[in-house]
Design a protein around this motif. Structure first.
Motif, short mmCIF file in Angstrom:
data_model
loop_
_atom_site.label_atom_id
_atom_site.label_comp_id
_atom_site.label_asym_id
_atom_site.label_seq_id
_atom_site.Cartn_x
_atom_site.Cartn_y
_atom_site.Cartn_z
N MET A 135 0.84 -1.20 0.00
CA MET A 135 0.00 0.00 0.00
C MET A 135 0.87 1.25 0.00
O MET A 135 1.96 1.27 0.58
CB MET A 135 -0.92 0.02 1.23
N THR A 136 0.38 2.30 -0.65
CA THR A 136 1.08 3.59 -0.64
C THR A 136 0.57 4.43 0.52
O THR A 136 -0.47 4.12 1.13
CB THR A 136 0.85 4.36 -1.95
N ASP A 184 -2.90 5.60 -0.27
CA ASP A 184 -3.93 4.57 -0.04
C ASP A 184 -4.35 4.57 1.42
O ASP A 184 -5.56 4.56 1.74
CB ASP A 184 -3.39 3.18 -0.40
N ASP A 197 -6.27 7.79 2.49
CA ASP A 197 -7.65 7.80 2.01
C ASP A 197 -8.54 6.87 2.83
O ASP A 197 -9.67 7.21 3.19
CB ASP A 197 -7.70 7.39 0.53
N ARG A 198 -8.02 5.69 3.15
CA ARG A 198 -8.83 4.71 3.88
C ARG A 198 -9.05 5.12 5.34
O ARG A 198 -10.11 4.86 5.90
CB ARG A 198 -8.16 3.34 3.86
N LYS A 239 5.97 2.10 -1.82
CA LYS A 239 4.91 1.31 -1.19
C LYS A 239 5.42 0.71 0.12
O LYS A 239 6.63 0.63 0.35
CB LYS A 239 4.44 0.20 -2.13
#
Length: 892
Positions: free
Chosen positions: A19-20, A23, A26-27, A57
């Motif tokens: 995951m970046t 990512d 945002d989550r 990542k």
């Protein structure tokens, strides 16, 4: 409520995929900058692995929470570590709550890992609960700032000192019910040891600034590279369990071989590749002198694994990773020189007919807690670089040589732990450092130039100060803003873009003067950051302790790339009189170099009085800053090598870092700025100069003081008195008088029109063009970039004024700027404007000025696609004509 960092870790645990930072942000609904900081912290802690690429990542470490190192799988548990393990188990099991322990050992002997094994044993033996905390803290990180160090360990109550804006729990409180591991405990000052004694004796402690006692059940485990003689005798009595870990050189070859095999097995499992190491290479690793003990051995092994991996990636014939003698660092190869010395001990190895040791992936391995090398970062970096170079069709380049250099560099910084990771983080927050790199990466792309880490660090220091200044409303003026705008227009426009990003992150408004400073950093070349050869303020660091001052100064000198500054260490056995004698002797020997004055930075006590003694005894202007930290020394030295004056340095350092220091609040300075008019007697010429200056400036804003300048030292002393209460903006005199970096104006300049205009520019005005435009933005149509409009008008007026040699007060020019701005607005709206009486006759009467004004105003006409009428221009010309100052410049 969970900490944000824990939420990031849990999200990675719940997702097996990479995951970046975006990512995750945002989550979780967290700011991306903060997520990046949490990820970097988790990577350093060995909980997350970083995967290079575009974008970068992150992924959870394999088997993060499943297996741990314990006493049962420690190499040497039945030999060199048998006694230390027995002692540590006794310390854990000793009723009722265990014995506080200190672990002695050289760097790299595994003290942190051993402490973690003690914690695991305590949990397994049901002495501690399964969820009991195990908290680690390195005292060296804050050793140069005792206040922060004590705050971290014991906690802080809101309002305990200036800057303590919230109550914060200390590590003792967080470790309640578990173990607190204090690494490099010898860096804890004597007063910190005393505070720890109270807790050890009573189980109670007080947070800084709190009168209320708190209780906690915590077992203290300390670690140190020093001997017990470094501690107070009372410290040794209160921590009775002392454990010593052996250096690698004192451990058997069998143990050393087991450590080598264990680590290579980890690398084989991590890569999913078979690794072989030839016999001579193995012997070299067994026998070489690893100065950093096990830590050094593991880093050197990882280096050769990385090189083997690189060769494997670039070769079509290799099925496994091979480690040979040629790949070994020179220091490891030297181990082969000892083969003859230990011939008998090597018999078991030399008789073996096998030429290679082979380690196959898949074998069960132990996950080592606190292992900074437990990641794939270097291997991912190599893969990423190979892919990148391949995409760019650079196969003809010697990839082995190219990336080998990168790997060598990587491990060189790896061993040194990246020079800025400790001190930089103490001075500059992760958020600010990340923002600076973001800004400089953008600038490098836009301007097609490279910026070094020192460039970025210098700007980070400046920006840190800028943000503090703006938040405390202590604004400064750029002395050559117009020149910077004209000479570096491209960089200035870019600086505006960068300032928008800074405003967004820190919720502040960047004044135009600060944008001018950003422009200068963008245009800064290597030669510009070298210290100026002019005489500079000297910086002296005077600290209690055998090496406190020199260590602090060396750190700062390395960061700034300078040898400036003098350190005076003051052992506790040295009397104050003797210390002052050393400083006085230094000043007497270097008096010629100290004409700009001294800044003395001290920690506490009698050195705070040295400043007055130096000034009265030797006449050297001196300022003292007490409770100094690395940050204060760095800022003081940085400003000194930039050529700032004594008062500028003192004022800047004390105001910027007031929230971190126990300093007396500086007296607010008089709002009026001062212009000094000086001549030999204080009368005569200075009286005439006073009359001229009084016509040039707004006397509500400026105060003019006449002074005698015949006796230089008395003159300087009087300047010192004034500058402590008022801001001196210029000295005007018949003879050169350069002092305290105050601009000097030769008297003759006030009798030449072009020089008078320069003098007015130097003084500037209370309200800047930027501030004026921002305050009036709401009154203009949305189609206008109001700031740009005001600056264009300012350029026009300055061009008219200088070309026509018009001496006009700045307040009049501001009013005219405002008039023209609203005039442009009315013209664009097709609103009617008042006619000028007898405009044709007035035009003919003032033809030259009229035509020049019309020519300069054409810039606005072209920009906004309209035309000024003859009446519009006439009003502007009349304002200029009516407000000219006639000084009678023919005589003095």
């Amino acid at each position: 409520m969970k900490a944000r960092k824990d939420e990031v870790l849990e999200m990675l645990l719940a997702n097996a995929t990479e995951m970046t930072a975006k990512d995750l942000a945002d989550r979780l609904g967290i700011d991306r900058t903060n997520v990046s900081r949490y990820l970097n912290e988790l990577t350093k802690a060995g909980k997350v692995k970083k995967i290079d690429g575009r974008p970068v990542k992150f992924q959870i470490m394999p088997n993060l929470s499943k297996k741990y190192i314990s006493f049962d799988n420690l190499i040497g548990r039945e030999d060199s570590l048998k006694s230390p393990i027995q002692k540590s188990k006794a310390a854990i099991l000793y009723p009722p709550r265990g014995l506080h322990t200190v672990i002695f050992g050289e760097t790299g002997t595994g003290k942190t890992m051993f402490a973690e094994c003690m914690y695991r044993f305590a949990v397994e033996a049901n002495v501690l609960a399964k969820d009991a905390p195990f908290i680690t803290f390195n005292c060296a990180d804050y050793a140069q700032n005792p206040q922060l160090l004590f705050g971290h360990i014991f906690g802080v109550k809101r309002g305990a000192f200036t800057g303590a804006e919230e109550t914060r729990a200390g590590l003792l409180e967080k470790a309640d019910g578990g173990i607190l591991f204090l690494d490099e405990i010898h860096r804890l000052p004597p007063e910190g040891q005393e505070m720890l004694f109270t807790f050890i004796d009573k189980g109670k402690f007080r947070s800084l600034g709190d009168s209320q006692e708190k209780e906690a059940s915590v077992q203290i485990i300390g670690a140190t590279t020093e001997t017990s003689s470094m501690f107070l005798s009372t410290f040794n009595r209160r921590i009775p369990m002392q454990i010593e870990l052996p250096a690698l050189a004192k451990r058997s070859l069998d143990e050393r071989l087991a450590i080598i095999k264990e680590f290579l097995q980890q690398e084989a499992n991590r890569l999913g590749q078979e690794i072989t190491i030839d016999k001579r290479s193995l012997l070299a690793f067994l026998l070489y002198h690893a100065e950093g003990n096990i830590g050094q051995l593991k880093r050197d092994l990882k280096l050769v694994c990385a090189k083997a991996f690189l060769y494997h990636q670039t070769s079509d014939n290799e099925e496994k990773l091979r480690i040979g003698e040629d790949e070994l660092p020179l220091v490891v190869q030297k181990g082969l020189l000892r083969v003859n010395e230990v011939q008998d001990m090597l018999t078991p190895f030399l008789d073996n007919k096998n030429l290679y040791l082979t380690l196959k992936p898949g074998t069960q391995e132990v996950v080592w807690g606190q292992d900074p090398s437990k990641d794939m970062e270097v291997y991912n970096s190599i893969t990423y670089k190979l892919e990148k170079l391949g995409r760019e069709n650079l196969s003809e380049i010697d990839l082995g040589e190219l990336i080998s250099k990168d790997v060598d560099k990587y491990f060189e910084t790896y061993v040194e732990e990246l020079s800025h990771t400790n001190v930089y983080q103490e001075i500059i927050s992760d958020e600010l450092w990340q923002l600076v790199n973001e800004l400089y990466d953008f600038a490098a792309e836009k301007l097609q130039r490279e910026y070094t880490e020192k460039d970025r660090f210098a700007f980070a220091l400046h920006l840190n100060s800028t943000i503090e200044r703006i938040k405390s409303e202590q604004l400064i003026t750029h002395p050559n803003l117009n020149d910077v705008r004209r000479n570096h227009s491209k960089e200035f426009q870019l600086a505006i873009e960068l300032s928008n990003r800074i405003e967004e992150v820190y919720d502040i408004m960047m004044p135009l003067d600060e944008i001018g400073f950003i422009t200068m950093f963008l245009t800064m070349d290597a030669h510009e950051i070298k210290p100026t050869m002019e005489r500079q303020v000297a910086v002296l660091v005077v600290m209690h302790g055998k090496s406190t001052a020199s260590s602090m100064l060396e750190t700062v000198q390395e960061l700034l790339g300078t040898s400036k500054g003098i350190a005076f260490n003051m052992p506790l056995t040295l009397k104050s009189e003797a210390m002052y004698g050393q400083i006085r002797s230094y000043i007497q020997q270097n008096r010629a170099e100290l004409t700009e004055g001294l800044i003395i930075l001290t920690d506490m006590g009698s050195p705070n009085n040295f400043g007055n003694l130096i000034f009265h005894e030797m006449g050297i202007r001196t300022r003292v800053i007490s409770m100094a930290s690395t940050m204060l020394v760095l800022e003081s030295l940085r400003l000194a090598i930039m050529g700032r004056s004594l008062e500028e340095i003192y004022s800047s350092v004390t105001s910027i870092f007031q929230t971190m220091l126990h300093l007396e609040e500086p007296m607010p300075k008089d709002q009026k700025k001062v212009i000094i008019v000086a001549c030999f007697t204080g009368e005569g010429v200075s009286k005439r100069l006073n009359e001229v200056v009084s016509q040039l400036v707004n006397l509500d804003e400026f105060e003019i003081i006449q002074m005698q300048s015949l006796e230089r030292e008395s003159f300087k002393h009087r300047i010192d008195q004034i500058i402590s209460q008022k801001e001196i903006v210029a000295i005007i005199g018949t003879m050169e008088l350069h002092y305290q970096k105050i601009p000097f104006i030769p008297a003759m300049n006030l009798f030449k029109k072009d020089k008078i205009i320069e003098f007015q520019d130097l003084l500037g005005s209370t309200l800047t063009v930027s501030e004026m435009s921002e305050s009036l933005m709401q009154y203009f149509s949305p189609q206008f970039d109001v700031k740009e409009l005001f600056f264009l008008i300012d350029d026009v007026l300055q061009a008219i004024r200088k070309k026509q040699e018009l001496i006009i007060e700045n307040t009049v020019l501001q009013a005219l700027n405002l008039h023209i701005a609203f005039l442009v607005e009315r013209i664009k709206k097709n609103e009617t404007r008042p006619p000028f009486e007898n405009v044709t006759a007035y035009h003919q009467q003032h033809y030259q000025l009229f035509e020049h004004v019309a020519t300069q105003l054409a810039v606005l006409e072209k920009k906004y696609a309209f035309k000024f009428s003859e009446d519009d221009i006439a009003y502007i010309v009349k304002t200029l004509e009516d407000n000219q100052i006639e000084l009678g410049l023919h005589s003095v």
